[in-house]
Every structure is written in C-alpha cells, then in structure tokens.
Scaffold this motif. Structure first.
Motif, short mmCIF file in Angstrom:
data_model
loop_
_atom_site.label_atom_id
_atom_site.label_comp_id
_atom_site.label_asym_id
_atom_site.label_seq_id
_atom_site.Cartn_x
_atom_site.Cartn_y
_atom_site.Cartn_z
N LEU A 105 0.90 -1.41 -0.03
CA LEU A 105 0.13 0.03 -0.13
C LEU A 105 0.82 1.22 -0.01
CD1 LEU A 105 -2.75 1.16 0.09
CD2 LEU A 105 -2.50 0.92 2.90
N SER A 106 1.03 1.93 -1.10
CA SER A 106 1.64 3.29 -1.43
C SER A 106 0.84 4.48 -1.39
CB SER A 106 2.51 3.21 -2.47
OG SER A 106 3.67 2.27 -2.52
N HIS A 107 1.09 5.19 -0.42
CA HIS A 107 0.19 6.54 -0.47
C HIS A 107 1.06 7.66 -1.10
CE1 HIS A 107 -0.57 4.19 3.17
NE2 HIS A 107 -1.65 4.74 3.25
N THR A 108 0.25 8.46 -2.03
CA THR A 108 1.02 9.71 -2.61
C THR A 108 0.78 10.91 -1.46
OG1 THR A 108 1.06 11.33 -4.52
CG2 THR A 108 -1.11 10.48 -3.80
N ILE A 109 1.97 11.47 -1.39
CA ILE A 109 1.88 12.76 -0.64
C ILE A 109 1.64 14.19 -1.55
CG2 ILE A 109 3.27 11.71 1.22
CD1 ILE A 109 5.77 13.44 0.23
N ASP A 110 1.53 13.86 -2.77
CA ASP A 110 0.93 15.05 -3.69
C ASP A 110 -0.12 14.72 -4.45
OD1 ASP A 110 1.44 17.33 -5.23
OD2 ASP A 110 2.90 16.53 -6.38
N PRO A 111 -1.45 14.57 -3.68
CA PRO A 111 -2.36 14.11 -4.31
C PRO A 111 -3.00 15.24 -5.49
CG PRO A 111 -2.97 15.06 -2.26
CD PRO A 111 -1.37 14.94 -2.30
N ALA A 112 -2.45 16.27 -5.45
CA ALA A 112 -2.98 17.60 -6.17
C ALA A 112 -2.37 17.16 -7.60
CB ALA A 112 -2.24 18.79 -5.83
N HIS A 113 -1.26 16.61 -7.51
CA HIS A 113 -0.68 16.14 -8.97
C HIS A 113 -1.18 14.63 -9.31
CE1 HIS A 113 2.26 14.10 -11.75
NE2 HIS A 113 2.17 15.49 -12.26
N ASP A 114 -0.86 13.76 -8.30
CA ASP A 114 -0.94 12.36 -8.51
C ASP A 114 -2.37 11.95 -8.44
OD1 ASP A 114 1.94 12.42 -8.48
OD2 ASP A 114 1.98 11.59 -6.61
N THR A 115 -3.05 12.14 -9.59
CA THR A 115 -4.47 11.73 -9.69
C THR A 115 -4.53 10.18 -10.06
OG1 THR A 115 -4.40 12.24 -12.09
CG2 THR A 115 -4.96 14.09 -10.66
N VAL A 116 -5.80 9.80 -10.02
CA VAL A 116 -5.79 8.30 -10.38
C VAL A 116 -5.13 8.15 -11.74
CG1 VAL A 116 -7.46 6.49 -10.94
CG2 VAL A 116 -7.91 8.05 -9.06
N GLY A 117 -5.37 8.63 -12.63
CA GLY A 117 -4.81 8.47 -13.88
C GLY A 117 -3.35 8.53 -13.82
N VAL A 118 -2.71 9.52 -13.26
CA VAL A 118 -1.10 9.46 -13.00
C VAL A 118 -0.78 8.26 -12.17
CG1 VAL A 118 0.75 10.84 -11.77
CG2 VAL A 118 -1.20 12.01 -13.12
N LEU A 119 -1.31 7.82 -11.32
CA LEU A 119 -0.95 6.55 -10.59
C LEU A 119 -1.23 5.36 -11.45
CD1 LEU A 119 -2.48 7.40 -6.87
CD2 LEU A 119 -0.12 7.49 -7.62
#
Length: 227
Positions: free
Chosen positions: A122-136
């Motif tokens: 389970l890896s959490h992004t700490i930059d949700p403004a940039h790391d959208t579902v599509g980016v992930l």
C-alpha cells in the motif's frame, strides 16, 4: 509558528522517537530464540473484571480506519487489508530523490510475495494535487504490477498526512526539498490486526532483505494464530 509548520514538526518529533524505540525493541527481540516479531508503538494497560478477578490487558497502537482511491479508481479501506499483512510507504510520482530507490526495493518485495494472497502493498502519494488516479495508473503500469497486490492510493491531502502520523512516518511540504516535499523512505510492516510489526529503511537493500525475512516470520505467526 504556523499550523502547517507545527504539524510537520510534530511528525518529525514523533517519527524520530518512534524509530529510536523501534530499533531498541527490535534489537532486544532479535536476540531471542523465539521467532516472533515485536509489536511496535505505544501501548497501555487496560483493566477488566472477569469472574470477579481483575485482569490487565495490553492494548497496542492500531492503525485507524481509512478510505482512499487506488490507481484503478477502486476504494481502498481497512477492509481491503483485512486478514492480511501489508507493507506501506509514502511517496510521490515526481520525486527526484529517494522515491525511485524506494520503488525498486518495493518491487523486490512485490516479486517475493506476488503469489501470496495474504500479502498486500500500500503506497500513499503525498502529492494528491498532482498524483491523480490517472497519474498513479500510468506509474503502476510502468512498474508492471497488479492492482490487487499493490495499491497506489490518493485522496484528501490532510487524510493522507494524518495516516502518515498513524504509521509514525515523517511527511511534509517543503519548498527547500527536492520536488517540494520532504519525507522519509520508511517501509512499515503491518499485521492482520493493523499493528505495526517492523520499520525498515526503504532505500537500503540490506534492510529490505530484513523486511522480506520478517514478512515470512509474520506469515508463519499468522498461520499459527488461525489454527
């Protein structure tokens, strides 16, 4: 000191104290012949009365309920990891410093346990403004990993940062840091009861070797408890 700075300072202090305590606890435990991992974090005694007798139970720190969204737009909650052990970390996709090393080491964990249904990453992004579902999704596809085994999750920023505190991991926005965020490279091992059972440096191969070894120990413990 503003609220954001105070919040970040709290993370740093808590994480540093926890890492020191974890190291001491693990060092003592590793000298024991018994193959069982310690439960890390805070604990408190709770008294209860059974058949007229007072019994003292130890209540350990437990990861709270959570809800995020993974790279396939699936909801990821505590139910996703129920009955499983999991390894967690915090990163961001544009990280120019430690994240690539972390993900190359986490890939080793993925490969070691990809066929075991009782293990999740389970890896959490700490930059949700940039790391959208599509980016992930693009990020996971580049790593060529399966969603049901390794979840890359995003969500509300404050909720993610609060979860970092739950795992005693330092995370903060920092304009002076590479990429605009400062965070540790910690991997945390969590058992089926959402207790923290190990802390590892995710950029160091030898420490990730220890993680893989400890996961096997924890899986055996889990099997023993289920009998």
């Amino acid at each position: 000191m503003n609220l954001r700075t105070n919040y970040s300072l709290k993370q740093t202090i808590v994480a540093s104290a926890f890492i020191l305590a974890s190291a001491l606890t693990y060092s003592c435990q590793s000298n024991s012949a018994e193959q069982k991992l310690p439960i890390l974090g805070s604990r408190e005694p709770v008294e209860r009365v059974v058949d007229g007798k007072t019994i003292v139970d130890t209540v350990y720190h437990q990861i709270t309920d959570f809800a995020f969204t993974n790279q396939d737009s699936q909801r990821v909650t505590q139910e996703t990891v129920a009955g499983k052990i999991y390894v967690t970390d915090f990163f961001f996709t544009t990280c120019p410093s430690i994240c690539p090393k972390m993900k190359s080491q986490m890939l080793r964990v993925y490969e070691a346990f990809k066929d075991n249904p009782n293990v999740v990453l389970l890896s959490h992004t700490i930059d949700p403004a940039h790391d959208t579902v599509g980016v992930l999704k693009e990020y996971a596809d580049r790593l060529n990993v399966e969603t049901d085994k390794w979840h890359f999750v995003t969500g509300d920023r404050d909720s993610i940062y609060d979860m970092a505190l739950q795992y005693f991991v330092g995370v903060q926005e920092d304009a002076q840091a590479e990429g605009g965020f400062a965070h540790s490279g910690d991997f945390m091992l969590i058992d089926q009861n959402r207790h923290i059972r190990g802390h590892y440096h995710g950029t160091e191969q030898e420490d990730v070797d220890r993680l893989i070894k400890d996961m096997k120990v924890l899986l055996k413990e889990q099997q023993h408890e289920q009998k």
